[in-house]
Design an enzyme around this catalytic site. Sequence first.
Site, short mmCIF file in Angstrom:
data_model
loop_
_atom_site.label_atom_id
_atom_site.label_comp_id
_atom_site.label_asym_id
_atom_site.label_seq_id
_atom_site.Cartn_x
_atom_site.Cartn_y
_atom_site.Cartn_z
N GLU A 143 -18.09 2.59 29.56
CA GLU A 143 -18.65 3.23 30.78
C GLU A 143 -18.00 2.69 32.05
O GLU A 143 -18.66 2.49 33.06
CB GLU A 143 -20.17 3.03 30.84
CG GLU A 143 -20.94 3.72 29.74
CD GLU A 143 -20.78 5.24 29.72
OE1 GLU A 143 -20.43 5.82 30.75
OE2 GLU A 143 -20.98 5.83 28.63
N GLY B 143 -18.02 7.79 19.37
CA GLY B 143 -19.01 7.41 18.38
C GLY B 143 -19.47 8.61 17.56
O GLY B 143 -19.41 9.75 18.04
N THR C 2 -12.17 9.75 25.67
CA THR C 2 -11.15 8.71 25.63
C THR C 2 -10.05 9.02 24.60
O THR C 2 -10.33 9.51 23.52
CB THR C 2 -11.82 7.37 25.28
OG1 THR C 2 -12.82 7.12 26.25
CG2 THR C 2 -10.83 6.22 25.26
#
Lengths: 658, 658
Positions: A421, A177, A138
């Site tokens: 997701e 993350g 992303t």
Amino acid sequence: SVNPDLASERQTASFSVEKLTALLDGGAEQTRIRRAVVEAIESDPVFSRENQYFQTQNERYEAAVRKAVHLQKKMHEMGWTENGPEYKYIYRALSGDVAFLLHRVFMRSISVLGSDKQIAKWIPPATQHQLIGSYAQTELGHGTYLQGLETTAVFDIATQEFILNTPKISAMKWWPGDMGRSATHTVVFAQLYIHGKCYGIHPFIVQIRSLQDHSLCPGVTAGDIGPKMNFEHIDNGYLMLKNVRIPRDNMLSKFCEVRPDGTYVRQGSQKINYFTMTTVRISLISDEVLTPLMKACTIAIRYSAVRRQSKLKPGEQEAKILDYQTQQEKLLPQLAAAYAFHFINDYLQELFDKGYREIQRKNFDMLPELHALSSGFKAVITHHCTAAVEICLRACGGHGYSLLSGLPSLYTKILASCIYEGENTILLLQTARFLIKCFMAASAGQPVPPSVTYLAAVKPGKCPAKNKSDFLSPDIYTEAYQHVAVRLISSTAAKLQDLVQSGVKKYDAWNQCTVQLVLAAKAHCHYITVKNFAETVEKLETKAGIQRIMKHLCDLFALHGIFSNTGAFLHDGYISAAQMDMVTSSYLDLLAVIRKDAVPLVDAFDFTDKSLNSALGSYDGQVYQRLYEWAQKSPTNKMSPAYERYLKPLLHNTLSKL
Amino acid sequence: SVNPDLASERQTASFSVEKLTALLDGGAEQTRIRRAVVEAIESDPVFSRENQYFQTQNERYEAAVRKAVHLQKKMHEMGWTENGPEYKYIYRALSGDVAFLLHRVFMRSISVLGSDKQIAKWIPPATQHQLIGSYAQTELGHGTYLQGLETTAVFDIATQEFILNTPKISAMKWWPGDMGRSATHTVVFAQLYIHGKCYGIHPFIVQIRSLQDHSLCPGVTAGDIGPKMNFEHIDNGYLMLKNVRIPRDNMLSKFCEVRPDGTYVRQGSQKINYFTMTTVRISLISDEVLTPLMKACTIAIRYSAVRRQSKLKPGEQEAKILDYQTQQEKLLPQLAAAYAFHFINDYLQELFDKGYREIQRKNFDMLPELHALSSGFKAVITHHCTAAVEICLRACGGHGYSLLSGLPSLYTKILASCIYEGENTILLLQTARFLIKCFMAASAGQPVPPSVTYLAAVKPGKCPAKNKSDFLSPDIYTEAYQHVAVRLISSTAAKLQDLVQSGVKKYDAWNQCTVQLVLAAKAHCHYITVKNFAETVEKLETKAGIQRIMKHLCDLFALHGIFSNTGAFLHDGYISAAQMDMVTSSYLDLLAVIRKDAVPLVDAFDFTDKSLNSALGSYDGQVYQRLYEWAQKSPTNKMSPAYERYLKPLLHNTLSKL
């Protein structure tokens, strides 16, 4: 000492709680293993979540890293392995409160997208945590639409390297993350350029921090994206690359390779890769969506059996709020939904296991259906469960609003599942595209996948129910759901066709139908969920009262869906106004029936007090004591400099005047 | 430099943004005053909210106290007074981020409930902040049902004192703002006992902290209740009293007095007091509910005009997400709701001003209607706006989930409005009780208050719309809403009667109808909102394009309500299936129309960048730069001890192996 108001709820259970727990776990042996894992984790103080609600984002991050490191030791100690039966319970036992989750995604992408040579090089050190991986897809300006990613990887034949760049701010990687502070390496998705020609998005392994002192590598800018609604323990990060060079071997090359001379070679089928991405949507349902909802139901229902407020009958003591019809109507449908989605999740898991076996045998026939199911159910379940957790929170009034209730953090965490997701609206439209295609095929007499064969057998007719008890018949309500799904899919297909025939461009027509397409996709998933719940109940043992109570919950789930969405069923008269009044009546009657077993039904979820981490939801129901004890530990009860600085000067000349 | 995607949205506005702002403010002069207040507050660094999303609860509290103290100085400097025209804009300009709000409630309760002597004693020092007051009503175990409060105040004739006690843990005062750390005094609500006889709940002024060193007074236990979903800046507190003695004069005695000999005397009418409590529900709508929704709409709509994702037409660049029908369907109805509720709030304010004048003339006729309206509208508006803010948050995808978007804090704050000042379900049932009573009266030919006269004139009939444009006629949709309200109220009244006639006890029958009573109360408020919006539009000037765009929003609000709740309108065939398809079609068409003016419509709310405090919603639309700049300031980008403690040992022997 258990609160007597809660104890009395347990004495009248109409079924065996232990048997229901075993059913949910998939057998008594699974229950035993799960409890052993929970016991081992919860008895270890390193894994404690006791002070969680008082901690800053930095403290949460540090605790999560500490837990992740300690977990390696623990697994070794306990003899747990990644392939053992205990493994799947560890994350649940930790309530997800652990770092390096993206490290696993990093490893999986190398395993799936990497060549054998790459796997041999990277997986062993990653397994031993000699590096910490992340997964950088992303970007600030790009999420859903992967083709739009802007990061570039230009092949330099002279040095046999790729040169990675973030051409502008919107191309900055954002959200990965473990990347903000922990990761040493990451898989970067970038547009591949060879000789000035773009070959689209490809994955590259990039080292971002020194293995010696953890400093950022040359050309790398990275950090933490700051505060979020939840996930304080995760260092979601940003990443900018400026002429970062990596060897040719760092492009993951199972499916695509760049040869030393700059030749681009595509090899093998990526279908199994797409399938892997699809399964992620299903695999998150259990831990990230169902568990939070089950916890929220446990907290809200136990609290509602203990909280007394106002009088139901004059002269009596204040009533348990669970005895009010409005409170039942808030909570019990959420409880029914938790069971409904638990069973559909079982169904989906089985279907995907079967799909995986077929795909390994190079049979890709099931792929479109599995993709449509995973998209639709990810969206429907996350949406429904998020709304349900919010209802539980609000149903606990002021105390639900305190972080100490545990409900706010459940809500803010589950909310993210609607976004990550695959954003839910986009996913529902993918399901809708599949449904429209299947509907057209079915109408033309062509074969369609099993989950949509019902589209071929459209019966006009009306609902045959004659009295309110008829609506407790699964055939009656399942057919009603089927009828609505067919109607919404067929009418939207007709609208699409009409628009195109009237000269509207196909993509404009599609956009003009999307609000209705979303409704059609939801109706399809709702129908399958009801049908699956009814079929599951049918197959249950009649012993120990389990089937009876599950039948009630199935009825409640189905009738709640009709009651909350009457228009869809009334629209073409499939259900008449008189029948709808019967639905309402049956639905409201069921609330009173299930209310009797409400506490046992949440007890069966078998959460320990530590895993709930809630002052309202503990097994003993000692709500007020716990709220008071916990509040006293809050850092806001330490001495504040505000008195000396601001209050004292303000109040300075009071004594003389008052 | 304004993002060109946003600039282009403003060039095509169909109306004068400045004129619409003036309409919302109630005139251009009000706009001028408001802007002057905002300018004065925002240019003062003490009032800055810049680092808010990075601060701990303790830091937020300290900042709020600092702001409250500084505000006194500022008001003096600026010549603002509590009765001046600027006053109402101060709180909005501060975004509520200031301490001592309960101090004002403390003062108001003394003014309303205290004798002249008590007012003379307490109000002057309170005005000068020589003491800090709070308001202690809610207890750990008791919220809504005031009669259930357990704190006791026993009159001791010998010493002419009241002895206050917290008899058990559920009686502990819990939630009062400003009480956890700041307050020196509070108004405690307690059960009054004289000679062993209970006289019910009364208010008492109790000193809880020393004016000398701020230590807790003897017998007082108090502190902060800890972390909440929002309101980190407020020290919501707990309070336990053990044999705390206060002089007889400290019972607020405008309406009830205990004479020295223990005689209990009730005097005057408390009706004006009840009315004051009722008006609080209306007074919170503007600042606590509408402003957050308007901010959320501003952020989400500006972002949607700047964010490009995926392609709408093949070959073109990625589309603004605001061009997708599904995104319009998420956001534009919330925008319409913000306007609808703004106008109903104007209507309610006017009605309550009139009510106040009547009550001062000892005419209490309007009281039941005003109570019903304030309860119903508080519940409906807070519920609707909370859901709307959540939709705005989700519609911004991942970036909406970052605290830096401003949306999470808007959501977590507005959510509390569903709970405080009366839990929404309880309030709706109070409105329903009024509606049922009025319906019975109207059916019996008795006169009823103005807002419910429509219950007397029940027309059977069907919706007369013939084509989709008919549904853009306010008469058509207003009548449909009226029809549904009447149907739900009358059918629930009939169910109630049937139950009672069949032998069910009245209170049981009531409980069995509460789910439907709630729906009836909502339908009543929804109808009045639509009707008022339509009437407001009717009266607007046709100049400057204002009336035209407001008419579109009114239509959208009304049709969205039908589209989202089709069953209510289809149930008895008032709207047919064919007509409902027209509604859908008209509704979807309107989205495309209003989309063109979406950005100007939020610009008209006239929020400064500082007041939005959002990386997504700034006037210039430079979203990505701002997210990056802000993230860099996060404390999570400071050095963490986690590396030295956990990561370094983990990674220690990596270099040699990789």
